[in-house]
Structures are given as C-alpha cells and as structure tokens.
Design a protein around this motif. Structure first.
Motif, PDB file in Angstrom:
ATOM      1  N   LEU A   1       0.873  -1.174   0.000  1.00 20.88           N
ATOM      2  CA  LEU A   1       0.000   0.000   0.000  1.00 20.88           C
ATOM      3  C   LEU A   1       0.905   1.217   0.000  1.00 20.88           C
ATOM      4  O   LEU A   1       1.888   1.268   0.742  1.00 20.88           O
ATOM      5  CB  LEU A   1      -0.903   0.002   1.238  1.00 20.88           C
TER       6      LEU A   1
ATOM      7  N   GLY B   1       1.195   5.780  -0.862  1.00 13.47           N
ATOM      8  CA  GLY B   1       0.484   7.022  -1.056  1.00 13.47           C
ATOM      9  C   GLY B   1       1.200   8.195  -0.444  1.00 13.47           C
ATOM     10  O   GLY B   1       2.408   8.139  -0.185  1.00 13.47           O
TER      11      GLY B   1
ATOM     12  N   SER C   1      -5.322   9.558   9.608  1.00 21.05           N
ATOM     13  CA  SER C   1      -5.583   8.142   9.327  1.00 21.05           C
ATOM     14  C   SER C   1      -6.483   7.967   8.107  1.00 21.05           C
ATOM     15  O   SER C   1      -7.137   8.893   7.654  1.00 21.05           O
ATOM     16  CB  SER C   1      -6.211   7.469  10.543  1.00 21.05           C
ATOM     17  N   VAL C   2      -6.473   6.728   7.620  1.00 23.85           N
ATOM     18  CA  VAL C   2      -7.359   6.311   6.548  1.00 23.85           C
ATOM     19  C   VAL C   2      -7.690   4.838   6.788  1.00 23.85           C
ATOM     20  O   VAL C   2      -6.853   4.087   7.304  1.00 23.85           O
ATOM     21  CB  VAL C   2      -6.739   6.528   5.146  1.00 23.85           C
TER      22      VAL C   2
ATOM     23  N   VAL D   1      -8.690   1.128   5.274  1.00 25.97           N
ATOM     24  CA  VAL D   1      -8.552   0.293   4.087  1.00 25.97           C
ATOM     25  C   VAL D   1      -9.640  -0.775   4.168  1.00 25.97           C
ATOM     26  O   VAL D   1      -9.617  -1.606   5.070  1.00 25.97           O
ATOM     27  CB  VAL D   1      -7.156  -0.366   4.029  1.00 25.97           C
TER      28      VAL D   1
ATOM     29  N   ILE E   1      -7.742  -1.820  -3.856  1.00 30.11           N
ATOM     30  CA  ILE E   1      -7.192  -0.461  -3.857  1.00 30.11           C
ATOM     31  C   ILE E   1      -5.859  -0.474  -3.111  1.00 30.11           C
ATOM     32  O   ILE E   1      -5.782  -0.943  -1.980  1.00 30.11           O
ATOM     33  CB  ILE E   1      -8.177   0.531  -3.212  1.00 30.11           C
ATOM     34  N   THR E   2      -4.811   0.075  -3.752  1.00 31.54           N
ATOM     35  CA  THR E   2      -3.475   0.058  -3.141  1.00 31.54           C
ATOM     36  C   THR E   2      -2.868   1.445  -2.977  1.00 31.54           C
ATOM     37  O   THR E   2      -1.812   1.582  -2.377  1.00 31.54           O
ATOM     38  CB  THR E   2      -2.507  -0.812  -3.966  1.00 31.54           C
ATOM     39  N   LYS E   3      -3.507   2.484  -3.506  1.00 39.40           N
ATOM     40  CA  LYS E   3      -2.977   3.848  -3.387  1.00 39.40           C
ATOM     41  C   LYS E   3      -3.912   4.678  -2.509  1.00 39.40           C
ATOM     42  O   LYS E   3      -5.122   4.699  -2.729  1.00 39.40           O
ATOM     43  CB  LYS E   3      -2.833   4.487  -4.758  1.00 39.40           C
ATOM     44  N   TYR E   4      -3.316   5.367  -1.536  1.00 42.57           N
ATOM     45  CA  TYR E   4      -4.102   6.126  -0.563  1.00 42.57           C
ATOM     46  C   TYR E   4      -3.496   7.496  -0.322  1.00 42.57           C
ATOM     47  O   TYR E   4      -2.284   7.658  -0.347  1.00 42.57           O
ATOM     48  CB  TYR E   4      -4.176   5.373   0.774  1.00 42.57           C
ATOM     49  N   GLN E   5      -4.370   8.448  -0.057  1.00 42.08           N
ATOM     50  CA  GLN E   5      -3.977   9.760   0.436  1.00 42.08           C
ATOM     51  C   GLN E   5      -4.469   9.833   1.869  1.00 42.08           C
ATOM     52  O   GLN E   5      -5.619   9.492   2.150  1.00 42.08           O
ATOM     53  CB  GLN E   5      -4.597  10.877  -0.386  1.00 42.08           C
ATOM     54  N   ILE E   6      -3.622  10.277   2.756  1.00 41.19           N
ATOM     55  CA  ILE E   6      -4.000  10.421   4.159  1.00 41.19           C
ATOM     56  C   ILE E   6      -3.947  11.907   4.475  1.00 41.19           C
ATOM     57  O   ILE E   6      -2.916  12.557   4.279  1.00 41.19           O
ATOM     58  CB  ILE E   6      -3.047   9.623   5.074  1.00 41.19           C
TER      59      ILE E   6
ATOM     60  N   THR F   1      -9.684  12.437   5.269  1.00 39.86           N
ATOM     61  CA  THR F   1      -9.781  10.992   5.452  1.00 39.86           C
ATOM     62  C   THR F   1      -9.863  10.649   6.935  1.00 39.86           C
ATOM     63  O   THR F   1     -10.539   9.699   7.315  1.00 39.86           O
ATOM     64  CB  THR F   1      -8.599  10.243   4.802  1.00 39.86           C
TER      65      THR F   1
END
Length: 174
Positions: A45, A47, A107-108, A110, A115-120, A124
């Motif tokens: 993961l 981001g 935090s975010v 999952v 889905i493997t790309k995240y913005q924190i 979020t």
C-alpha cells in the motif's frame, strides 16, 4: 371425546416445541452475513500524507487491524509512504500517521483489497472517525461517513449554473 382430542393436540404441540428447543447443534444465522475480505498475497500500500497545506515530510505510519492489533510499521519518506501487508491479512485495516511536525494523528481506513494507493489527510481522518462512531469500517458506514463529512456547496453540485443556464456557471462562457 372432544376433551381427549384437545389433550392429544396439546401434547403433540408441547412435544414438538420441546424437541425443537433441544437441538444443541442449531446453526447460528447472522442477520447480515458478509464476506470477509483479505489480501490473498503480499500487497504494498502506498500514497501520500498531507495536512491540506503541504505534505508531511517525516513521521511514522502504523498499520493496525480493526481490533487495534499491529500489522506493520513504516517511515514516511518526504511525504510518501509504502507499507507491505502480509498475505492473508483481513480487512479492514487502519493506516495511522504520527509526526513531530504535525500534532494531529492522521488516518485512513482500508476496506477494499483491490485499492493500493491512498492519500492520508484531515478529510480521510474525519471520515474514519465518523465511520467508527457509526459502528465500524464497513463499506456502508464509510460511504455514509464520506457523504456526511465532505460538504459540497449547493451552487457547485451541477455544472449547469443558475436554474439550468450554463452561461451563469463560473461567470458565464469563457
């Protein structure tokens, strides 16, 4: 004769109720069965982390499961992160960032193994807090939390402008 028929009927009913309650191996039926999602293979993961003004350059990211058990940790690298999730890890997961540069933990959640790309960021984080207050990180709670947390002004909900006239959106035609 009528009395004996009623007695016999009552005995049959009582016996069937008693027998139905004696089955120790009755299956428990869940009210809302759901499929447990998990990573079938090791997954990365990645981001970015920001405080809505700029990327948070340094800090630590901790990955925990729904019960708070630690899965893995990583360091931020100039506002970016990458964490390796082991195979067979069940979802939901919580990615939490702590930084000396920013006092607020971000935090975010999952909830989807694809889905493997995240913005924190603070948005979020607000969604995570709202979903937790609703009972947990289910898809329904996350969608509802996002809808209730992210506010879009009524004037910007369509591109057609005032009463359907596209010439008034953004000050007219450009």
């Amino acid at each position: 004769m009528k009395r004996q028929l009623i007695k016999s009927l009552l005995i049959v009913i009582l016996a069937s109720v008693t027998l139905a309650g004696c089955d120790d191996k009755q299956k428990q039926v869940k009210a809302f069965p759901h499929e447990v999602k998990k990573y079938t293979q090791p997954t990365a993961l990645e981001g970015t982390v920001s405080n809505n003004k700029a990327n948070i350059k340094t800090g630590k990211i901790k990955v925990t499961d729904d019960s708070g058990r630690s899965i893995t940790n990583a360091e931020l690298d100039n506002g970016h992160f990458r964490v390796d999730i082991p195979a067979h890890t069940e979802l939901p997961l919580l990615l939490t960032v702590t930084s000396e540069a920013d006092a607020e933990q971000l935090s975010v959640a999952v909830i989807d193994d694809k889905i493997t790309k995240y913005q924190i960021n603070p948005t979020t984080t607000a969604i995570v807090k709202a979903a937790k207050a609703m009972g947990g990180y289910s898809k329904a709670n996350m969608v509802r939390a996002a809808e209730e947390t992210v506010h879009v002004p009524d004037a910007n909900k369509t591109s057609s402008g005032w009463k359907g006239d596209p010439t008034t959106q953004y000050g007219g035609w450009h």
